[in-house]
Design an enzyme around this catalytic site. Structure first.
Site, mmCIF file in Angstrom:
data_model
loop_
_atom_site.group_PDB
_atom_site.id
_atom_site.type_symbol
_atom_site.label_atom_id
_atom_site.label_comp_id
_atom_site.label_asym_id
_atom_site.label_seq_id
_atom_site.Cartn_x
_atom_site.Cartn_y
_atom_site.Cartn_z
ATOM 1 C CG ASN A 273 -1.870 -1.396 1.208
ATOM 2 O OD1 ASN A 273 -2.041 -1.786 0.068
ATOM 3 N ND2 ASN A 273 -2.491 -1.672 2.439
ATOM 4 C CG ASP B 19 -2.580 3.346 3.195
ATOM 5 O OD1 ASP B 19 -3.159 2.365 2.619
ATOM 6 O OD2 ASP B 19 -2.040 2.845 4.220
ATOM 7 C CG HIS C 235 3.893 -1.884 -4.834
ATOM 8 N ND1 HIS C 235 2.541 -2.502 -4.752
ATOM 9 C CD2 HIS C 235 4.888 -2.748 -5.120
ATOM 10 C CE1 HIS C 235 2.963 -3.670 -5.176
ATOM 11 N NE2 HIS C 235 4.106 -3.862 -5.352
ATOM 12 C CB CYS D 130 18.184 15.363 -8.881
ATOM 13 S SG CYS D 130 16.782 15.700 -7.430
ATOM 14 C CB CYS E 276 12.998 18.865 -7.931
ATOM 15 S SG CYS E 276 14.283 18.180 -6.781
ATOM 16 C CG ASN F 198 -7.964 -11.295 1.329
ATOM 17 O OD1 ASN F 198 -7.501 -10.275 1.357
ATOM 18 N ND2 ASN F 198 -8.373 -11.843 0.120
ATOM 19 C CG LEU F 199 -13.964 -9.428 2.221
ATOM 20 C CD1 LEU F 199 -14.671 -9.347 3.630
ATOM 21 C CD2 LEU F 199 -14.574 -8.458 1.016
ATOM 22 C CB ALA G 250 -8.802 -6.444 7.435
HETATM 23 N N1 APR Z 1 -10.979 -6.800 4.787
HETATM 24 C C1 APR Z 1 -10.001 -7.872 4.242
HETATM 25 N N2 APR Z 1 -9.610 -8.014 2.797
HETATM 26 C C2 APR Z 1 -10.540 -7.343 1.975
HETATM 27 C C3 APR Z 1 -11.255 -6.335 2.343
HETATM 28 C C4 APR Z 1 -11.673 -5.880 3.903
HETATM 29 N N3 APR Z 1 -12.378 -5.318 4.154
HETATM 30 N N4 APR Z 1 -11.807 -5.732 1.262
HETATM 31 C C5 APR Z 1 -11.373 -6.384 0.235
HETATM 32 N N5 APR Z 1 -10.389 -7.277 0.761
HETATM 33 C C6 APR Z 1 -9.593 -8.091 -0.248
HETATM 34 C C7 APR Z 1 -10.059 -8.233 -1.604
HETATM 35 O O1 APR Z 1 -11.001 -9.371 -1.498
HETATM 36 C C8 APR Z 1 -8.712 -8.670 -2.228
HETATM 37 O O2 APR Z 1 -8.431 -10.055 -2.246
HETATM 38 O O3 APR Z 1 -8.263 -7.407 -0.357
HETATM 39 C C9 APR Z 1 -7.871 -8.119 -1.634
HETATM 40 C C10 APR Z 1 -7.146 -6.440 -2.461
HETATM 41 O O4 APR Z 1 -6.829 -7.092 -3.514
HETATM 42 P P1 APR Z 1 -6.225 -5.930 -4.639
HETATM 43 O O5 APR Z 1 -7.202 -4.859 -4.941
HETATM 44 O O6 APR Z 1 -5.629 -6.746 -5.950
HETATM 45 O O7 APR Z 1 -4.796 -5.258 -3.760
HETATM 46 P P2 APR Z 1 -3.437 -5.887 -3.643
HETATM 47 O O8 APR Z 1 -3.656 -7.197 -3.580
HETATM 48 O O9 APR Z 1 -3.000 -4.976 -2.665
HETATM 49 O O10 APR Z 1 -2.814 -5.267 -5.049
HETATM 50 C C11 APR Z 1 -1.497 -5.462 -5.248
HETATM 51 O O11 APR Z 1 -1.545 -4.255 -7.389
HETATM 52 O O12 APR Z 1 -2.298 -2.532 -8.573
HETATM 53 C C12 APR Z 1 -1.446 -2.850 -7.767
HETATM 54 O O13 APR Z 1 0.193 -1.703 -6.955
HETATM 55 C C13 APR Z 1 -1.246 -2.245 -6.688
HETATM 56 O O14 APR Z 1 -0.192 -2.510 -4.270
HETATM 57 C C14 APR Z 1 -1.069 -2.994 -5.643
HETATM 58 C C15 APR Z 1 -1.113 -4.287 -6.243
#
Ligand code: APR
Length: 231
Positions: free
Chosen positions: A92, A94, A109, A120, A136, A199-200, A217
């Site tokens: 992330n 953030d 990332h 630079c 910059c 995960n969800l 989460a």
């Molecule tokens: N709680 C837990 N998990 C959740 C929730 C929640 N409230 N809401 C969504 N999710 C899960 C989704 O089911 C999904 O499996 O979080 C996961 C998010 O997956 P992505 O959107 O693909 O995010 P991520 O895995 O971080 O993506 C990786 O892809 O686009 C690039 O650079 C970007 O860092 C990012 C990378």
């Protein structure tokens, strides 16, 4: 004990920041990443890319960490008290882990609240909108300090060293769709390390995990942390 935690967009979903894939209004369903998150896209239309990241930066500044971020900060402190270690690697961009109290967060990332000079390479804090006329100190043009598709993730040596030392690997809120992060679980398994997915819903590499817990989460991470600190 060395715990390695990898987080993805799902841990920040309940803080109101978008996820990229999966059910609902995922970012990459609404926008074409190839038009917004590649060096070629930035060269082609820097103003469009700045607008996309400016909107996300303003959304982030208005957002707050949720119970999952707070629980991971509690885990870090609890493990440290008993001489154990937590490495927190996030995909992330953030700063919600830091705002919840986590330290030493590894942003593989990049970071939305930082800007990098295309000339630079200097990295600056950035909480305001960027534009094509954001200079910059060297007068070079600033870009978001974000790793785009086709660019190398950051801190990979540090990440693989932490993976090498891990006794437990935990992935939280990630779809397992993007490498090299999606391959970390396989690195851990190859060393016989226990792997847990929070995960969800099942991720694309769910089968690689020994322990899988599904739900929001903000619910499943605090309960997992309580178990970890009680154990
Ligand atoms: N709680 C837990 N998990 C959740 C929730 C929640 N409230 N809401 C969504 N999710 C899960 C989704 O089911 C999904 O499996 O979080 C996961 C998010 O997956 P992505 O959107 O693909 O995010 P991520 O895995 O971080 O993506 C990786 O892809 O686009 C690039 O650079 C970007 O860092 C990012 C990378």
């Amino acid at each position: 004990m060395n715990v390695f935690v990898l987080t993805g967009a799902g841990i920040s979903a309940e803080s109101g920041l978008g996820v990229f894939r999966g059910p609902g209004a995922a970012l990459w369903k609404r926008y074409d990443p190839m038009q917004l998150a590649t060096p070629e896209a930035f060269a082609r239309d820097p103003a469009l890319v700045h607008d996309f990241y400016n909107a996300r930066r303003n959304n982030l500044i208005a957002a707050s960490p949720n119970a999952a971020h707070v629980a991971l900060a509690r885990l870090e402190a609890g493990l440290a008290q008993r001489g154990d270690d937590l490495t927190l690697v996030t995909q992330n961009i953030d700063d919600l882990h830091e705002r919840a109290g986590s330290t030493g967060v590894i942003h593989m990332h990049g970071e939305l609240l930082k800007a990098r000079c295309a000339s630079c390479g200097a990295v600056h804090d950035c909480r305001d909108d960027l534009s094509t006329s954001s200079p910059c100190d060297c007068a070079g043009a600033l870009r978001p300090h974000v790793v785009w598709f086709g660019e190398a993730p950051l801190y990979m040596d540090e990440i693989y060293a932490a993976l090498e030392a891990a006794d437990l690997f935990v992935a939280i809120g990630t779809s397992g769709a993007v490498y090299p992060a999606a391959g970390f679980v396989r690195e851990a398994r190859a060393k016989g390390v226990r792997c847990c997915e929070l995960n969800l819903e099942p991720s694309e590499n769910a089968a690689e995990f020994d322990d899988r817990r599904y739900g929001p989460a903000s619910e499943i991470v605090p309960s997992w942390v309580e178990e970890m600190l009680g154990s």
